[in-house]
Write a protein that holds these residues in place. Structure first.
Motif, PDB file in Angstrom:
ATOM      1  N   ARG A  13       0.828  -1.212   0.000  1.00  0.00           N
ATOM      2  CA  ARG A  13       0.000   0.000   0.000  1.00  0.00           C
ATOM      3  C   ARG A  13       0.863   1.263   0.000  1.00  0.00           C
ATOM      4  N   MET A  14       1.973   1.219   0.733  1.00  0.00           N
ATOM      5  CA  MET A  14       2.880   2.372   0.735  1.00  0.00           C
ATOM      6  C   MET A  14       3.414   2.618  -0.673  1.00  0.00           C
ATOM      7  N   MET A  15       3.855   1.577  -1.334  1.00  0.00           N
ATOM      8  CA  MET A  15       4.388   1.700  -2.687  1.00  0.00           C
ATOM      9  C   MET A  15       3.331   2.290  -3.612  1.00  0.00           C
ATOM     10  N   LYS A  16       2.121   1.784  -3.524  1.00  0.00           N
ATOM     11  CA  LYS A  16       1.040   2.268  -4.391  1.00  0.00           C
ATOM     12  C   LYS A  16       0.737   3.748  -4.120  1.00  0.00           C
ATOM     13  N   MET A  26       3.092   8.157  -7.532  1.00  0.00           N
ATOM     14  CA  MET A  26       2.145   9.187  -7.967  1.00  0.00           C
ATOM     15  C   MET A  26       1.747   9.064  -9.440  1.00  0.00           C
ATOM     16  N   ASN A  27       2.641   8.607 -10.302  1.00  0.00           N
ATOM     17  CA  ASN A  27       2.302   8.493 -11.727  1.00  0.00           C
ATOM     18  C   ASN A  27       1.881   7.071 -12.114  1.00  0.00           C
ATOM     19  N   GLY A  60      11.893  11.711  -6.760  1.00  0.00           N
ATOM     20  CA  GLY A  60      10.914  12.596  -6.126  1.00  0.00           C
ATOM     21  C   GLY A  60       9.907  11.826  -5.286  1.00  0.00           C
ATOM     22  N   GLU A  61       9.444  10.714  -5.804  1.00  0.00           N
ATOM     23  CA  GLU A  61       8.502   9.882  -5.056  1.00  0.00           C
ATOM     24  C   GLU A  61       9.188   9.267  -3.833  1.00  0.00           C
ATOM     25  N   PHE A  62      10.444   8.889  -3.978  1.00  0.00           N
ATOM     26  CA  PHE A  62      11.241   8.385  -2.863  1.00  0.00           C
ATOM     27  C   PHE A  62      11.359   9.462  -1.786  1.00  0.00           C
ATOM     28  N   LEU A  63      11.596  10.706  -2.203  1.00  0.00           N
ATOM     29  CA  LEU A  63      11.717  11.803  -1.239  1.00  0.00           C
ATOM     30  C   LEU A  63      10.412  12.040  -0.486  1.00  0.00           C
TER      31      LEU A  63
END
Length: 109
Positions: free
Chosen positions: A64-67, A71-72, A80-83
Motif C-alpha cells: 500500500r505504501m508503494m502504491k 504518484m504516476n 521525487g517519489e522516494f523523497l
C-alpha cells in the motif's frame, strides 16, 4: 556537492548526498537506475528501515505504501517519489519528538 562558502560540505549538503547515495544503492538493480521497482523498494525498506517493517502487523502495508507513493502509477518510485517517503517519515519523527511531554526538541549531536 560542496559549499562555496566553507571548506567542505555543510551538514545539510552531506544529508542530501547521503539520500542520493542510498537511493542509487537500491535503484537500478532491476535495470532502471533512475527509479526503484517494487522489489527494490521492498529491499530498501527491509534493509534501511527494518525497524519499521519488522514492527508491522499488516503484511500488506508495504504494498500500500508503494502504491500511494507511486504518484504516476508506473510501478516504480522515482527520486521525487522516494523523497515523499523520506519526508513523510521525517515529519512523523518530528511530530513524535516535539509532542513528547519530556522533550525540549531534538538534541544536537
Amino acid at each position: 556537492m560542496s559549499s562555496k562558502y566553507s571548506g567542505g560540505p555543510t551538514e545539510t549538503e552531506r544529508c542530501i548526498e547521503s539520500l542520493l547515495a542510498v537511493f542509487q544503492r537500491y535503484a537500478g538493480r532491476d535495470g532502471n537506475a533512475t527509479s526503484l521497482s517494487k522489489k527494490e523498494f521492498l529491499t530498501f525498506m527491509n534493509t534501511e528501515l527494518a525497524s519499521f517493517t519488522k514492527n508491522q502487523k499488516d503484511p500488506g502495508v508495504l504494498d500500500r505504501m508503494m502504491k500511494k507513493l507511486d504518484m504516476n502509477n508506473d510501478g516504480q518510485l522515482d527520486f521525487g517519489e522516494f523523497l515523499n517517503l523520506i519526508g513523510g517519515l521525517a515529519q512523523a519523527c518530528h511530530v513524535q519528538v516535539t509532542s513528547s511531554p519530556t522533550s525540549s526538541g531534538p538534541q544536537r549531536p
